[in-house]
Scaffold this motif. Structure first.
Motif, PDB file in Angstrom:
ATOM      1  N   VAL A 103       0.855  -1.103  -0.057  1.00  0.00           N
ATOM      2  CA  VAL A 103      -0.017  -0.060  -0.023  1.00  0.00           C
ATOM      3  C   VAL A 103       0.834   1.225  -0.024  1.00  0.00           C
ATOM      4  O   VAL A 103       1.535   1.323   1.006  1.00  0.00           O
ATOM      5  N   GLY A 104       0.936   1.882  -0.969  1.00  0.00           N
ATOM      6  CA  GLY A 104       1.927   3.137  -1.246  1.00  0.00           C
ATOM      7  C   GLY A 104       1.188   4.349  -0.825  1.00  0.00           C
ATOM      8  O   GLY A 104       0.062   4.467  -0.698  1.00  0.00           O
ATOM      9  N   ASP A 105       2.079   5.308  -0.332  1.00  0.00           N
ATOM     10  CA  ASP A 105       1.597   6.709   0.066  1.00  0.00           C
ATOM     11  C   ASP A 105       0.860   7.417  -0.987  1.00  0.00           C
ATOM     12  O   ASP A 105       1.328   8.711  -1.186  1.00  0.00           O
ATOM     13  N   SER A 106      -0.078   7.115  -1.967  1.00  0.00           N
ATOM     14  CA  SER A 106      -0.603   7.898  -2.744  1.00  0.00           C
ATOM     15  C   SER A 106      -2.019   7.339  -3.004  1.00  0.00           C
ATOM     16  O   SER A 106      -2.106   6.175  -2.958  1.00  0.00           O
ATOM     17  N   PHE A 131       0.227  -0.811   6.530  1.00  0.00           N
ATOM     18  CA  PHE A 131      -0.377   0.669   6.196  1.00  0.00           C
ATOM     19  C   PHE A 131       1.014   1.188   6.762  1.00  0.00           C
ATOM     20  O   PHE A 131       0.529   2.610   6.965  1.00  0.00           O
ATOM     21  N   SER A 132       2.056   0.871   6.885  1.00  0.00           N
ATOM     22  CA  SER A 132       3.098   1.616   7.543  1.00  0.00           C
ATOM     23  C   SER A 132       3.668   2.844   6.547  1.00  0.00           C
ATOM     24  O   SER A 132       4.190   3.717   7.065  1.00  0.00           O
ATOM     25  N   PHE A 154      -8.104   4.926   5.597  1.00  0.00           N
ATOM     26  CA  PHE A 154      -7.998   3.824   4.329  1.00  0.00           C
ATOM     27  C   PHE A 154      -8.361   2.384   4.598  1.00  0.00           C
ATOM     28  O   PHE A 154      -8.921   1.897   3.796  1.00  0.00           O
ATOM     29  N   LEU A 155      -7.792   2.154   6.000  1.00  0.00           N
ATOM     30  CA  LEU A 155      -8.125   0.786   6.132  1.00  0.00           C
ATOM     31  C   LEU A 155      -9.837   0.440   6.154  1.00  0.00           C
ATOM     32  O   LEU A 155     -10.207  -0.654   5.809  1.00  0.00           O
ATOM     33  N   ARG A 156     -10.413   1.352   6.559  1.00  0.00           N
ATOM     34  CA  ARG A 156     -12.016   1.294   6.743  1.00  0.00           C
ATOM     35  C   ARG A 156     -12.377   1.121   5.461  1.00  0.00           C
ATOM     36  O   ARG A 156     -13.578   0.299   5.016  1.00  0.00           O
ATOM     37  N   ILE A 178      -1.435  -4.288   9.118  1.00  0.00           N
ATOM     38  CA  ILE A 178      -0.231  -4.362   9.972  1.00  0.00           C
ATOM     39  C   ILE A 178       0.300  -2.742  10.140  1.00  0.00           C
ATOM     40  O   ILE A 178      -0.044  -1.988   8.901  1.00  0.00           O
ATOM     41  N   LEU A 179       0.552  -2.189  11.229  1.00  0.00           N
ATOM     42  CA  LEU A 179       1.341  -0.822  11.237  1.00  0.00           C
ATOM     43  C   LEU A 179       2.418  -1.041  12.209  1.00  0.00           C
ATOM     44  O   LEU A 179       2.470  -1.770  13.376  1.00  0.00           O
ATOM     45  N   ARG A 180       3.513  -0.629  11.648  1.00  0.00           N
ATOM     46  CA  ARG A 180       4.804  -0.478  12.585  1.00  0.00           C
ATOM     47  C   ARG A 180       4.504   0.386  13.719  1.00  0.00           C
ATOM     48  O   ARG A 180       3.687   1.351  13.684  1.00  0.00           O
TER      49      ARG A 180
END
Ligand code: UDP
Length: 584
Positions: A103-106, A131-132, A154-156, A178-180
């Motif tokens: 999952v990229g940041d855009s 989602f990190s 976004f997870l939602r 997963i989140l760091r």
């Protein structure tokens, strides 16, 4: 391959009959099944064996191998993961259970991932995401001058999309999120499942780093970092974060934890980047755009009665034969499978990961009369898994001779250390076997029994009552069996309070709730030691378990070298899959 007329017909247990006809048989447009169990297993066996044709130096003949695969599955000695059973030899042809997507940041990358997940869910696979990399909530968005809404929002969207896509009309998509722990939105993530029903298509896990665990130990602050800019975003107290994590897991089972540095320490192909997520149930860490197919050997059927010692009571020769055949089966599945994206096909074909594991472990222990919560059981776990890993590797080496090593072998840790060549970058994984164990009629994965007699809620509210056959037989052998007793066991699930039963029976026939948490962890760690990927294990706890219990479980998982752990406290959610009589 034409179905031979002299195939042994399949003998199904009652639960298997229900599951196969509801979910697994190919159906026509009117919903009527187009095959029976014999047809299903021949479809799978012949489609997977047909891959031999690709390899001119194959030591097997496809038609003979198809029969061997058929016998292997229909004797319930080995089963491939559900998507292989559902889709092998069909137009869909997607055979893997486990995927990880980046999952990229855009916005583009996020919605690409939503779309790709939808395609995977449709084909019966589960997806894991980290989602990190998403910028934290309230950070600036360069292109619009607005503010970002952060990973949780976004997870939602992923959760809602999953809700709408029932997997190929069969099972609902499962996800890992997963989140760091050093992401600035970590506290919100830890609290994400506070309200029941929120994010219910996700298992959530916090990726804990070695630095974080050391900071917990010392009671220190640790730094947060915005992933998109590398900017420091203040600090949190590690012990306080760990406490909230433990509290939330006690309340709802989520989040679980994964030790991300440990997962990467065992990354067989670090040249291809880091592993940032696992599949939904945690047993399969993968690279972005990687998939893996799993399969499980049924240990319950390997007990040899009438032998004195434990070692002599296990059919090691048969186990070896099963492993050799299963590794070939799983390697063929890689080629037979059609993946929903070219990127995935490329990654999978480069590393050729497979995940051979076990089910029926608790049933084997019952037959051996070894208590799950004993040092003997833990020692045997290591011995069995060491054997499976060694034989699995030998089988993979043999395949490398016939077919060549996995294409990324030279750059892998095996190539660098000259350990191979292997056909597969990983060979062993211990899956939950939620459905496979129903088909095979054995206990699931390496879990202890949830109850000796219990009701299973499956699809459409249907309720299946099951009494463990080894328990029932033991009661009869010990002249303890009565209808009244069985009713009481179905109510309670456990025999620990039944003082009229001999002590040795109560020692052996233990359930998940009867076992001190430390034994769950010891067992997980024993299997993990000899497993290339990870071990699916939930530490099931009675409702009375305390926050201290959860804290010590998470800590023990760290100390004992596990790659992660999940806890579940009985009754902490209103709807749960497994219930004892008392729970209803
Ligand atoms: N899985 C999934 N949806 C489900 C159950 C499982 O996507 O409803 C995926 C998920 O990746 C999980 C893996 O299949 O980790 C293996 O699960 P299990 O062993 O329980 O599956 P089975 O082959 O027994 O159906």
């Amino acid at each position: 391959m034409k179905q031979p007329e002299d195939l042994q017909p399949v003998v199904l247990n009652q639960n298997a009959e229900v599951v196969l006809s509801k979910r697994y048989y190919r159906k026509g447009p009117d919903g009527e099944p187009l095959e029976d169990a014999t047809g299903l297993f021949w479809r799978v066996a012949s489609a997977i064996a047909a891959e031999e044709g690709k390899y001119p130096d194959s030591s097997c003949r496809a038609d003979e191998l198809a029969r061997e695969f058929y016998d292997l599955m229909t004797s319930w000695k080995f089963l491939p993961n559900s998507p292989t059973l559902m889709n092998a030899g069909t137009d869909l042809g997607q055979l893997a259970a486990c995927f990880v997507l980046p999952v990229g940041d855009s916005i583009e990358e996020i919605f690409d991932a939503v779309k790709h997940a939808a395609m995977i869910h449709k084909s019966g696979g589960g997806t894991g995401f980290s989602f990190s990399r998403l910028r934290p909530a309230a950070s600036r968005v360069g292109s619009t001058g607005g503010v970002a809404s952060g990973p949780l929002s976004f997870l939602r969207i992923f959760n809602t999309a999953t809700e709408q896509i029932k997997q190929g009309g069969t099972r609902r998509g499962a996800n890992m999120g997963i989140l760091r722990v050093d992401h600035p939105d970590i506290l919100e993530f830890i609290r994400a499942k506070e309200r029941e029903g929120e994010f219910n298509n996700f298992n959530l896990s916090v990726a804990l780093t070695e630095d974080f665990m050391k900071a917990v130990e010392k009671g220190e602050e640790y730094p947060l970092m915005a992933p998109h800019s590398g900017e420091a975003k203040g600090t949190l107290n590690a012990r306080e974060v760990f406490e909230i994590l433990v509290q939330k897991a006690w309340e709802s089972g989520d989040p679980g934890i994964v030790f991300i540095d440990r997962i990467n320490r065992d990354n067989p192909t670090p040249a291809q980047g880091e592993m940032e997520s696992t599949n939904p149930c945690g047993e399969q860490p993968l690279l972005p755009y990687e998939a893996c197919n799993l399969g499980s050997v049924n240990l319950a059927g390997l007990y040899l009665a009438g032998h004195g010692s434990t070692a002599d009571s296990i059919d090691w020769a048969e186990l070896k034969r099963i492993i050799r055949l299963s590794v070939r089966f799983l390697d063929n599945v890689i080629d037979a499978s059609r993946y929903p994206l070219d990127r995935i096909t490329e990654t999978v074909h480069r590393n050729r990961k497979i995940g051979l594991g076990v089910m029926g472990w608790a049933d084997l222990l019952f037959q051996l009369r070894i208590p799950y919560d004993s040092q003997d059981a833990v020692k045997l776990a290591g011995r069995v898994m060491e054997f499976i890993r060694a034989e699995g590797r030998a089988a993979s080496k043999q395949l490398a001779k016939e077919r060549g090593p996995f294409p990324a072998y030279a750059e892998s840790v095996f190539g660098q250390r000259d350990l191979g060549p292997y056909r597969n970058a990983t060979i062993t994984t211990i899956a939950p076997t939620g459905t496979l164990s129903i088909l095979a009629g054995c206990s699931s994965g390496v879990e202890p029994l949830f109850a000796l007699s219990f009701a299973r809620h499956v699809m459409d509210g249907e309720r299946l009552v099951e009494v463990n056959p080894y328990f029932e037989q033991a009661l009869k052998d010990e002249q303890c069996y009565s209808e009244k007793l069985m009713e009481a066991v179905t109510q309670k699930g456990s025999v620990q309070t039944m003082e009229h039963l001999p002590q040795h029976m109560r020692d052996v026939f233990v359930t998940a709730m009867d076992i001190e948490p430390v034994w769950h962890l010891k067992m997980q760690a024993a299997f993990q030691e000899y497993t290339d990927n990870a071990v699916s294990k939930t530490v099931n706890l009675p409702n009375s378990a305390t926050i201290d219990d959860i804290r010590s479980i998470y800590w023990m998982a760290y100390e004992r070298g596990c790659k992660g752990v999940t806890v579940y406290r009985d009754g902490c959610k209103q709807s749960q899959v497994l219930c004892t009589g008392d729970g209803e």
